[in-house]
Design an enzyme around this catalytic site. Sequence first.
Site, PDB file in Angstrom:
ATOM      1  N   GLU A 280      45.404  42.730  58.763  1.00 44.41           N
ATOM      2  CA  GLU A 280      46.306  41.538  57.952  1.00 44.41           C
ATOM      3  C   GLU A 280      47.305  41.332  58.239  1.00 44.41           C
ATOM      4  O   GLU A 280      48.562  42.033  58.310  1.00 44.41           O
ATOM      5  CB  GLU A 280      46.364  41.776  56.292  1.00 44.41           C
TER       6      GLU A 280
ATOM      7  N   ARG B 220      40.132  35.647  40.163  1.00 44.95           N
ATOM      8  CA  ARG B 220      38.857  35.964  38.643  1.00 44.95           C
ATOM      9  C   ARG B 220      38.487  36.711  38.378  1.00 44.95           C
ATOM     10  O   ARG B 220      38.350  37.246  37.181  1.00 44.95           O
ATOM     11  CB  ARG B 220      37.600  35.198  39.556  1.00 44.95           C
TER      12      ARG B 220
ATOM     13  N   HIS C 245      41.698  45.818  56.240  1.00 41.36           N
ATOM     14  CA  HIS C 245      40.617  45.705  55.133  1.00 41.36           C
ATOM     15  C   HIS C 245      39.160  46.009  56.112  1.00 41.36           C
ATOM     16  O   HIS C 245      38.885  45.985  57.553  1.00 41.36           O
ATOM     17  CB  HIS C 245      40.618  44.065  55.333  1.00 41.36           C
TER      18      HIS C 245
END
Length: 208
Positions: free
Chosen positions: A79, A89, A166
């Site tokens: 990243e 969410r 990741h």
Amino acid sequence: MKVLLTGFEPFGDIAVNPSQLVIEAMAHHTLPDMAITAEVLPTEYQAAGARVRELIETISPDVVLSIGVAAGRKGLHLERVALNLDDARLPDNAGQLCQGSPITDDGAPAYFSNMPLADLKASLLEKNVPVTISNHAGAYVCNHVFYSAMHTINELGLNTLCSFLHIPAIPDDYDQHAQLALLGIVKSVEYILEALQERITNQLPVAP
């Protein structure tokens, strides 16, 4: 070389978090001329951010590599950017739901990783490790920890190299294929640390 490695506990639909398994494996590894601190963080915005800051302040590491799972992604993702944003969410494991909240009011809108990502990618590809550079670490707890680490390094004026990695999810039944995949990820983390150690030892310039 002082190294701080972090991963995360399970959360949401992730019953087995491979980042936790990688950190637990690395905690028992010995690499030449490296002092490795490996810790599994809670998948909670505030607790994880506070803990990574505390670890950086205590250790003053040369390298910080935080690891998290990205379900649906293939291969490794280095990243490049940490955003000053919590937005998901899914609530964290403490039940906190963040939707468009800044991580800190006094920090930069974003921080760029100061690791030599292009060189690390090339080195991993030479070893047949599937890897790419990603410009978005999301806005969940992974990004929160990445941003908190970069912000702390910036505030303290440290020369610490920092990024977020990741990794793919693994099957919940943790079969033989999953075990082999996990071993490959652990080895890839070792490759990354060895490449960074060589760069620091030889005082090579850093360019993301």
